[in-house]
Design an enzyme around this catalytic site. Structure first.
Site, PDB file in Angstrom:
ATOM      1  CB  VAL A 130       3.841   0.698   1.248  1.00 36.59           C
ATOM      2  CG1 VAL A 130       4.255  -0.741   0.977  1.00 36.59           C
ATOM      3  CG2 VAL A 130       3.969   1.020   2.726  1.00 36.59           C
ATOM      4  CE  LYS A 167       9.369   1.751   1.068  1.00 32.22           C
ATOM      5  NZ  LYS A 167      10.145   1.480  -0.170  1.00 32.22           N
TER       6      LYS A 167
END
Length: 448
Positions: A138, A211
């Site tokens: 992420v 994410k």
């Protein structure tokens, strides 16, 4: 207390799966910075092999040919630390499970795999007592997952909003700053290398949704998967939407939002759950996320004690992402040198997933309406009937009729906060009015 009687490893064998843009930079750092990494970890990190599909494929970074192999399975069985940068679901999943089974700690940046199958991988790592780390999954180089997991472990996060896809942020920022239409901004992103040849995962929001699931899992100590995320991409955003948002003091960003909500059912009993969603969003230009330009990423966190926090930086690229990978490698190596259990995630409870209909938000609605007396009154009455109040209404464009009759007006409406269900019902009712030529855009508003 450290057990001084236990022999400490002098060398840790590191296997690398994948030598693409990120993998090649990781290999370069492991080789070039071996001495400094050893000083930080307490053991030498020996890169014992790099698994690739084709050994002689051209690569941007020159690496020793003898390190390359096409036998990834043999490589992971003989490693202490496995770095998975292949991407995709298979064979990445099988190789990670094989590494865990043989006692290796795993570092991965594979957000797609974690979003789909993360819970089972975490459980396997926990059972084996090894570390499964994924900081690079992420927001690239931005240190966000460890601060959520560790630094904010004593706090209660209530909301996370993130610009976590650099491609879409570049496109929307170009449309905002230059007035470009979506296809032209996408073409420029492709030319500069920000967008893949097939940009579907980015522009349809799937990458951000993966994410978002990871951020929600860490923030709310509950495992969320990709199917738990409401997802909407940016392909329907037009230059007119961007211009109208700018005129009203907003900027449009693709946001991944995870928030804890309190809902009341038909019986009056309250339920605490979490909504995870990805969609184009209007945010005020004074909001910190509005200042995130180009292909940069940022994550904005709201917590009960810490208040508002924002993490900002490069969300992609070989060297920035390699920084996040190496941070996880050093952490895993130090655990292996000093001893202690592996660290994956903290799951302390199970909060139900709440659908998009449970969200309370604001809407921005664009309408092409007939230019005649009583139109605004009819629209306002319909909003009131559905329990939604109007904050602002602007007539931004006025067109005359070609035949001399009534023309049409472009209306831009921003609502007050209301339930997603009430707002959606209002939009459907508006479509049925004979004075409405079309609903040109429907976007959510956050950060007001």
């Amino acid at each position: 207390m450290v057990d001084t009687d236990t022999p400490r490893p002098k060398t840790l064998r590191v296997a690398l799966l994948g030598a693409g843009n990120v993998g090649a930079q990781v290999a370069r750092i492991l080789l070039d910075d071996a001495e400094s990494l050893a000083a930080r970890t307490g053991a030498r990190l020996e890169l014992v092999g790099i698994a690739v599909r084709t050994i002689d494929a051209p690569r941007e970074v020159e690496l020793p040919r003898e390190l390359f192999t096409t036998d990834a399975s043999a490589l992971v069985r003989d490693a202490d630390v496995v770095i998975e940068l292949m991407g995709g679901l298979e064979p990445a999943r099988t190789l990670i499970l094989e590494a865990i089974e043989h006692g290796a700690s795993v570092i991965t940046g594979n957000k797609a795999l974690l979003a789909v199958d993360g819970p089972s991988l975490y459980e396997k790592a926990d059972a084996a007592g090894v570390q499964l780390s994924y900081e690079a999954a992420v927001a690239g180089a931005i240190p966000i997952l460890r601060p959520i997991r560790d630094s904010l472990a004593g706090d209660k996060i209530t909301r996370v909003m993130g610009i976590v896809n650099g491609t879409t942020n570049f496109i929307l920022d170009a449309m905002d700053t230059t007035g470009a239409e979506f296809p032209d901004a996408l073409a420029e992103a492709t030319r500069l290398g920000y967008a893949e040849a097939d940009p579907t995962a980015d522009i349809e929001g799937h990458d951000a949704a993966a994410k978002g699931a990871i951020l929600a899992s860490l923030s709310f100590h509950t495992r969320f998967a990709l199917e738990d995320v409401h997802c909407q991409g940016i392909t329907a955003v037009t230059a007119d939407d961007i211009a109208a948002a700018k005129d009203a003091g907003f900027v449009i960003k693709l946001l991944a939002i995870a928030e804890k909500l309190e809902t009341t059912g038909a019986t009056g009993v309250g339920t605490t759950g979490v909504s995870v969603r990805v969609h184009p969003t209007l945010i005020p230009r004074e909001h910190p996320l509005a200042a995130v330009h180009g292909a940069f990423n940022a994550v904005f966190i709201e917590a009960e004690s810490a208040g508002e926090l924002m993490f900002y930086g490069r969300g992609a690229g070989g060297t920035p992402t390699a920084s996040a990978i190496l941070g996880d490698v050093v952490s895993a190596a130090r655990r292996m040198v000093l001893g202690g259990p592996g660290r994956t995630e903290t799951t302390t409870g199970v909060l139900p997933v709440l659908g998009i209909e449970a969200v309370t938000t604001q809407y921005y609605i664009g309408l092409d309406a007939a230019d005649q007396p009583g139109v605004l009154a009819k629209i306002s009455a319909l909003f009131a009937e559905n329990g939604v109040s109007i904050e602002t209404m602007r007539q931004t464009v006025h067109r005359e009729s070609d035949d001399g009759g009534n023309g049409s007006a472009e209306l831009r409406i921003v609502t007050h906060r209301a339930s997603e269900a009430a707002l959606a019902a209002t939009v459907e009712a508006i479509k049925g009015l004979d004075i409405i030529n079309s609903v040109t855009s429907v976007l959510r508003v956050e950060g007001v």
